[in-house]
Design a protein around this motif. Structure first.
Motif, PDB file in Angstrom:
ATOM      1  N   LEU A 173      19.457  47.185  48.617  1.00 15.09           N
ATOM      2  CA  LEU A 173      20.432  46.325  47.955  1.00 15.09           C
ATOM      3  C   LEU A 173      19.783  45.729  46.706  1.00 15.09           C
ATOM      4  N   ILE A 174      20.443  45.873  45.552  1.00 14.72           N
ATOM      5  CA  ILE A 174      19.894  45.458  44.267  1.00 14.72           C
ATOM      6  C   ILE A 174      20.771  44.343  43.693  1.00 14.72           C
ATOM      7  N   LEU A 175      20.156  43.203  43.357  1.00 15.25           N
ATOM      8  CA  LEU A 175      20.888  42.045  42.855  1.00 15.25           C
ATOM      9  C   LEU A 175      20.459  41.727  41.427  1.00 15.25           C
ATOM     10  N   SER A 176      21.446  41.362  40.586  1.00 17.30           N
ATOM     11  CA  SER A 176      21.120  41.013  39.204  1.00 17.30           C
ATOM     12  C   SER A 176      22.152  40.061  38.638  1.00 17.30           C
ATOM     13  N   ASN A 177      21.666  39.111  37.836  1.00 19.10           N
ATOM     14  CA  ASN A 177      22.551  38.291  37.009  1.00 19.10           C
ATOM     15  C   ASN A 177      22.816  39.032  35.694  1.00 19.10           C
ATOM     16  N   ALA A 178      24.010  38.888  35.167  1.00 17.13           N
ATOM     17  CA  ALA A 178      24.350  39.594  33.923  1.00 17.13           C
ATOM     18  C   ALA A 178      23.474  39.155  32.759  1.00 17.13           C
ATOM     19  N   PHE A 179      23.042  37.871  32.773  1.00 10.35           N
ATOM     20  CA  PHE A 179      22.268  37.348  31.641  1.00 10.35           C
ATOM     21  C   PHE A 179      20.904  36.827  32.085  1.00 10.35           C
ATOM     22  N   ASP A 180      20.296  37.540  33.024  1.00  6.80           N
ATOM     23  CA  ASP A 180      18.945  37.168  33.443  1.00  6.80           C
ATOM     24  C   ASP A 180      18.031  37.229  32.225  1.00  6.80           C
ATOM     25  N   PRO A 181      17.258  36.153  31.939  1.00 10.36           N
ATOM     26  CA  PRO A 181      16.504  36.105  30.683  1.00 10.36           C
ATOM     27  C   PRO A 181      15.256  36.974  30.643  1.00 10.36           C
ATOM     28  N   VAL A 182      14.724  37.381  31.813  1.00  8.83           N
ATOM     29  CA  VAL A 182      13.447  38.116  31.796  1.00  8.83           C
ATOM     30  C   VAL A 182      13.459  39.393  32.634  1.00  8.83           C
ATOM     31  N   THR A 183      14.459  39.571  33.481  1.00  6.92           N
ATOM     32  CA  THR A 183      14.627  40.846  34.189  1.00  6.92           C
ATOM     33  C   THR A 183      16.063  41.302  33.950  1.00  6.92           C
ATOM     34  N   PRO A 184      16.297  41.970  32.844  1.00  9.69           N
ATOM     35  CA  PRO A 184      17.668  42.244  32.393  1.00  9.69           C
ATOM     36  C   PRO A 184      18.424  43.172  33.336  1.00  9.69           C
ATOM     37  N   LEU A 185      19.736  43.054  33.280  1.00  7.43           N
ATOM     38  CA  LEU A 185      20.625  43.903  34.071  1.00  7.43           C
ATOM     39  C   LEU A 185      20.337  45.382  33.816  1.00  7.43           C
ATOM     40  N   GLU A 186      19.942  45.724  32.618  1.00  7.47           N
ATOM     41  CA  GLU A 186      19.634  47.123  32.293  1.00  7.47           C
ATOM     42  C   GLU A 186      18.544  47.669  33.218  1.00  7.47           C
TER      43      GLU A 186
ATOM     44  N   LYS B  93      26.383  39.536  39.206  1.00  4.74           N
ATOM     45  CA  LYS B  93      27.168  38.337  38.923  1.00  4.74           C
ATOM     46  C   LYS B  93      27.462  38.310  37.426  1.00  4.74           C
ATOM     47  N   THR B  94      28.722  38.446  37.090  1.00  8.58           N
ATOM     48  CA  THR B  94      29.089  38.700  35.701  1.00  8.58           C
ATOM     49  C   THR B  94      28.908  37.487  34.791  1.00  8.58           C
ATOM     50  N   ASN B  95      29.003  36.282  35.325  1.00  4.53           N
ATOM     51  CA  ASN B  95      28.938  35.082  34.475  1.00  4.53           C
ATOM     52  C   ASN B  95      27.646  34.304  34.672  1.00  4.53           C
ATOM     53  N   ALA B  96      26.641  34.938  35.231  1.00  4.58           N
ATOM     54  CA  ALA B  96      25.460  34.192  35.688  1.00  4.58           C
ATOM     55  C   ALA B  96      24.300  34.272  34.712  1.00  4.58           C
ATOM     56  N   TYR B  97      23.743  33.094  34.402  1.00  6.84           N
ATOM     57  CA  TYR B  97      22.504  32.970  33.647  1.00  6.84           C
ATOM     58  C   TYR B  97      21.381  32.662  34.637  1.00  6.84           C
ATOM     59  N   GLY B  98      20.157  32.527  34.102  1.00  2.00           N
ATOM     60  CA  GLY B  98      19.026  32.178  34.948  1.00  2.00           C
ATOM     61  C   GLY B  98      18.391  33.402  35.578  1.00  2.00           C
ATOM     62  N   HIS B  99      17.191  33.191  36.135  1.00  2.00           N
ATOM     63  CA  HIS B  99      16.366  34.273  36.658  1.00  2.00           C
ATOM     64  C   HIS B  99      16.579  34.435  38.154  1.00  2.00           C
ATOM     65  N   CYS B 100      16.997  35.622  38.565  1.00  2.00           N
ATOM     66  CA  CYS B 100      17.241  36.018  39.958  1.00  2.00           C
ATOM     67  C   CYS B 100      18.514  35.362  40.506  1.00  2.00           C
ATOM     68  N   SER B 101      19.046  35.954  41.550  1.00  2.08           N
ATOM     69  CA  SER B 101      20.375  35.567  42.028  1.00  2.08           C
ATOM     70  C   SER B 101      20.488  34.105  42.463  1.00  2.08           C
ATOM     71  N   PRO B 102      19.449  33.470  43.043  1.00  2.00           N
ATOM     72  CA  PRO B 102      19.641  32.073  43.461  1.00  2.00           C
ATOM     73  C   PRO B 102      19.804  31.091  42.310  1.00  2.00           C
ATOM     74  N   SER B 103      19.583  31.519  41.051  1.00  2.00           N
ATOM     75  CA  SER B 103      19.654  30.572  39.938  1.00  2.00           C
ATOM     76  C   SER B 103      21.071  30.059  39.709  1.00  2.00           C
ATOM     77  N   MET B 104      22.071  30.891  39.971  1.00  2.00           N
ATOM     78  CA  MET B 104      23.467  30.457  39.907  1.00  2.00           C
ATOM     79  C   MET B 104      24.161  31.005  41.152  1.00  2.00           C
ATOM     80  N   PRO B 105      24.123  30.239  42.247  1.00  2.00           N
ATOM     81  CA  PRO B 105      24.557  30.749  43.552  1.00  2.00           C
ATOM     82  C   PRO B 105      26.010  31.196  43.566  1.00  2.00           C
TER      83      PRO B 105
END
Length: 595
Positions: free
Chosen positions: A483-496, A513-525
């Motif tokens: 299972l792979i998790l990503s925020n759309a706007f992760d600042p250091v581990t990009p969705l790409e 998570k399409t509207n999520a900033y911050g690093h890794c999924s717990p940053s915007m629960p």
């Protein structure tokens, strides 16, 4: 200088000589305990006949009881690790160590202890196995993560797994890499702030020489491949047939390395905040992509700052202190310009200091990891605009936890030890080329670019040539889907990067998570994401298709009635005071503050 080995996985199929060698190398305390138990049971059976004849069969029962445990207190069944109550801290945790080979190619050679901490399944609850966690860094402490976030992680996955945090070799309680004679020498070294490229280069040369002198034994054995083998031994020692794991940030590289080395041992594995494995193995995970000359890992860093400004402006002045006059992004830029021209002495800060535009850029880079703290950041910037930089400096610099440390707790050195070990030997050092690239990086990447430059220079002079490094392939067919998790706007581990990993691992599922900033999924629960995670750990269920429409449930600038939902991220359970992301960012910030 050349690598001594760039190995393929030792496990590939059930009939290979390599697999038999690896299985021999992975003999653990669990296997030894099983043999001991069989011997005890056999002895007990023979003695039982005699003792029953003598009318003392109660002794047989006692022998059988002893044969079912690995310790002397009857509490260590199911494990080859001797878990004990921790000497300090919350009594709900257990502490333990596992002895592993320093060099996995020499299983009977020198050994080191891997330090661990476990949050067991609550008494009376159903137990499905154990789950390892890693906070990333690289060089972050899994022990610290389980202390701070173990309960929150357990709640999200359903409370049915023992949560085990471990310190990777070279880190924390697992043969830490110590390049300096003591903590005070290290602190004195860190207290200098070189400004020229020439001085930074000389400084990193010195660091490399000190590490070679004082920590040479551990340096060749800090690669991610070696840690993946340690994870296998922990898994077997706990009596698990498959690895269950949740790895954040660099922990995604550790996860990808394990599942490609040991695909038949993959149970429930989450990689969260994903690093591009191809970039990592080629040595440009932190540096310029040789094809595009871009810092791919910082693809969305500037978007993180823009997102902070946009959400602040949207929230308005009542919820965001910066949104008092016009365009917030322009106001941030104006504050930075003023700090460049007139730095502010912050005499009343916890750690008094001078706040300038460089301070602000460093802080913005660190704070885009954690949107939950954006309201405080906005207040600090608003005060700095009024020539009061106390809060900004407090966010930037924290007082040391130990003002008179007895033991050195290195942070940047483990990061270099791991990341430099995983890449090929850098090309010959070229100062002119480096200065050109650093100038380009600083211009294009004001948030995080300087961190990249330090990592690049550090690896140029790093003395630890890895005995074993895993460089792929990254496309194994795993026993169970990842299972792979990503925020759309992760600042250091990009969705790409998450999409690259997903394309490589057949059967994996990507959750975005399409509207999520911050690093890794717990940053915007997100309740959407948490529901998928819980189902996955309950019975291995993954969505039929990739999920690209999960959203965060609240803005970091939410109204007070919704702020606790944003911070905690679960509406049906009460999480501990420290959220998962609090614990993660505490660990990440320590490393970044040293850079």
């Amino acid at each position: 200088m050349s690598r001594t080995a760039e190995t393929e996985p030792l496990l590939r199929n059930a009939n290979s000589d390599e697999e038999r060698e690896e299985d021999d190398a992975a003999v653990t305390a669990a296997a030894a305990a099983t043999r001991k138990r069989k011997v005890l049971l056999a002895i007990a059976a023979v003695l039982g006949v005699l003792l029953i004849a003598l009318g003392v069969s109660i002794l047989v029962v006692e022998l059988l009881k002893r044969g079912k445990t690995h310790g002397d207190d009857g509490k260590h069944h199911r494990t080859g690790i001797h878990w004990k109550p921790c000497q300090s801290g919350d009594k709900k945790f257990l502490c333990g160590t596992l002895s592993v080979p320093l060099d996995h190619a020499i299983p009977d050679g020198e050994r080191i202890d891997i330090g661990m901490k476990k949050l067991p399944v609550a008494q009376g609850s159903k137990r499905l196995g154990s789950m390892l966690i890693d906070p990333g860094g690289p060089g972050g402490s899994g022990i610290e993560l389980v202390e701070g976030a173990g309960e929150g992680i357990s709640m999200i996955i359903g409370g049915t797994y023992d949560i085990i945090g471990f310190d990777p070799r070279g880190v924390g309680l697992s043969q830490p890499i110590r390049c300096f004679e003591d903590a005070n020498f290290h602190r004195a070294f860190d207290s200098t702030f070189p400004t020229s490229v020439e001085t930074i280069v000389a400084r990193e040369q010195l660091r490399g020489l000190l590490c070679a002198k004082n920590a040479g034994k551990i340096l060749p054995y800090m690669s991610t491949a070696a840690v993946a083998r340690d994870m296998k031994m922990i898994m077997l020692a706990e009596g698990d047939e498959e690895l269950n794991y949740w790895g954040y940030s660099y922990g995604s590289i550790l996860g990808q390395t394990f599942v490609n080395m040991f695909p038949e041992l993959v149970g429930r594995v989450i990689i969260d905040g994903v690093v591009n494995p191809y970039a990592w193995a080629e040595g440009w995970g932190f540096w310029l992509n040789p094809k595009t000359k871009q810092l791919d890992w910082l693809t969305h860093a500037a978007e993180g700052v823009a997102g902070f400004a946009s959400l602040c402006e949207e929230a308005g002045a009542k919820r965001c202190a910066l949104a008092t006059s016009g365009n917030v992004a322009k106001r941030i830029q104006a504050i930075s310009t003023k700090l460049a021209l007139e730095p502010i002495p912050a005499v009343d800060a916890e750690v008094p200091g001078v706040v300038d535009d460089a301070t602000l850029r460093h802080l913005l880079f660190r704070m885009i990891y954690q949107p939950a703290k954006w309201p405080v950041l906005a207040e600090a910037l608003d005060q700095a605009d009024r020539r009061n930089a106390t809060l900004l400096q407090d966010l930037y610099a924290s007082p040391p936890e130990d003002r008179c440390p007895l033991y050195d707790q290195p942070l940047l050195e483990p990061l270099l030890g791991i990341s430099c070990s995983d890449g090929p030997v850098p090309p010959p050092f070229n100062k002119g080329e480096l200065k050109h690239d650093i100038a380009k990086v600083n211009e294009q990447y004001p948030y995080g670019g300087d961190f990249s430059a330090l990592a690049r220079i550090g690896c140029s002079f790093w003395p630890g040539v890895a005995k074993e490094r895993f460089s792929g392939p990254w496309n194994a067919t795993t026993k169970n889907p990842v299972l792979i998790l990503s925020n759309a706007f992760d600042p250091v581990t990009p969705l790409e990067s998450a999409r690259i990993a997903h394309a490589s691992l057949a059967g994996s599922r990507l959750v975005v998570k399409t509207n999520a900033y911050g690093h890794c999924s717990p940053s915007m629960p997100s309740k959407c994401t948490n529901k998928i995670i819980r189902a996955y750990f309950a019975d291995g269920t993954v969505p039929e298709h990739d999920v690209t429409n999960c959203t965060s449930d609240a803005s970091p600038f939410a109204a007070p009635a919704h702020s606790s939902l944003f911070a905690r991220g679960m509406s049906d359970v009460e999480e501990p005071d420290m959220t998962i992301h609090d614990a993660l960012t505490d660990i990440w910030q320590k490393v970044m503050m040293k850079a």
